[in-house]
Design a protein around this motif. Sequence first.
Motif, PDB file in Angstrom:
ATOM      1  N   LYS A 263       0.542   5.750  -0.129  1.00  0.00           N
ATOM      2  CA  LYS A 263      -0.397   6.844   0.099  1.00  0.00           C
ATOM      3  C   LYS A 263      -0.765   7.445  -1.253  1.00  0.00           C
ATOM      4  CE  LYS A 263      -1.256  10.822   2.979  1.00  0.00           C
ATOM      5  NZ  LYS A 263      -0.767  11.662   4.059  1.00  0.00           N
ATOM      6  N   GLY A 264      -2.064   7.526  -1.503  1.00  0.00           N
ATOM      7  CA  GLY A 264      -2.553   8.044  -2.771  1.00  0.00           C
ATOM      8  C   GLY A 264      -2.660   9.555  -2.780  1.00  0.00           C
TER       9      GLY A 264
ATOM     10  N   GLU B 268      -1.010   6.522 -12.790  1.00  0.00           N
ATOM     11  CA  GLU B 268      -1.719   7.306 -11.779  1.00  0.00           C
ATOM     12  C   GLU B 268      -2.531   8.460 -12.374  1.00  0.00           C
ATOM     13  OE1 GLU B 268       0.488   8.133  -8.213  1.00  0.00           O
ATOM     14  OE2 GLU B 268       1.452   6.181  -8.268  1.00  0.00           O
TER      15      GLU B 268
ATOM     16  N   HIS C  78      -4.830   1.288 -10.279  1.00  0.00           N
ATOM     17  CA  HIS C  78      -4.617   1.548  -8.860  1.00  0.00           C
ATOM     18  C   HIS C  78      -5.960   1.944  -8.260  1.00  0.00           C
ATOM     19  CE1 HIS C  78      -0.318   2.652 -10.098  1.00  0.00           C
ATOM     20  NE2 HIS C  78      -0.258   1.509  -9.442  1.00  0.00           N
TER      21      HIS C  78
ATOM     22  N   THR D 165     -10.397   6.148   0.668  1.00  0.00           N
ATOM     23  CA  THR D 165     -10.404   7.175   1.717  1.00  0.00           C
ATOM     24  C   THR D 165     -11.676   7.003   2.544  1.00  0.00           C
ATOM     25  OG1 THR D 165     -11.540   8.852   0.382  1.00  0.00           O
ATOM     26  CG2 THR D 165      -9.129   8.826   0.279  1.00  0.00           C
TER      27      THR D 165
ATOM     28  N   GLU E 231       0.856  -1.174   0.000  1.00  0.00           N
ATOM     29  CA  GLU E 231       0.000   0.000   0.000  1.00  0.00           C
ATOM     30  C   GLU E 231       0.895   1.227   0.000  1.00  0.00           C
ATOM     31  OE1 GLU E 231      -2.696   0.110   3.311  1.00  0.00           O
ATOM     32  OE2 GLU E 231      -3.592  -1.799   2.794  1.00  0.00           O
TER      33      GLU E 231
ATOM     34  N   MET F  14      -3.480   3.381  -1.173  1.00  0.00           N
ATOM     35  CA  MET F  14      -3.607   3.047  -2.584  1.00  0.00           C
ATOM     36  C   MET F  14      -2.921   1.706  -2.830  1.00  0.00           C
ATOM     37  SD  MET F  14      -2.792   5.323  -5.985  1.00  0.00           S
ATOM     38  CE  MET F  14      -1.046   5.443  -5.703  1.00  0.00           C
TER      39      MET F  14
ATOM     40  N   GLU G 198      -7.583   3.675  -4.733  1.00  0.00           N
ATOM     41  CA  GLU G 198      -7.296   4.403  -3.498  1.00  0.00           C
ATOM     42  C   GLU G 198      -8.571   4.468  -2.664  1.00  0.00           C
ATOM     43  OE1 GLU G 198      -5.876   8.811  -1.909  1.00  0.00           O
ATOM     44  OE2 GLU G 198      -6.089   8.442  -4.056  1.00  0.00           O
TER      45      GLU G 198
END
Length: 121
Positions: A24-25, A57, A38, A42, A22, A31, A40
């Motif tokens: 951080k997106g 991305e 990908h 939240t 994982e 992410m 992500e």
Amino acid sequence: MKSVALCCALLLAFAAPVLAHETKGPNGGAMVDAGAFHVELTVKDQVIDVFVTDASEKPVTIGGAKGTAILIVGGKPMRITLVAASGNRLSGTATAPLPTAPKGAVQIQLPNGTSLQGKFH
């Protein structure tokens, strides 16, 4: 010699999930890889947002996509229906507050029939 080859094969088979990582997106969530994409995740209180990007991305437009998040909450699985919200975001609302970094999986069905799955640890 066969036992050495078998041991190596087993080590590689069990190491593959560990190699998945994982990061951080761009939206501040966890992410993970989901095939060629990908995903992500939240979370804010009971609302979850899932963002889909390509391997570079770049946002993937997901109008008409649908999905399910299966997250572990209080030691039990909770299913949350996801619907396309805008751009590359799907959104859903849980029946109870969620941890800020939930564990579980997200399954997404894109309009073109492509299925994505991301696992969060």
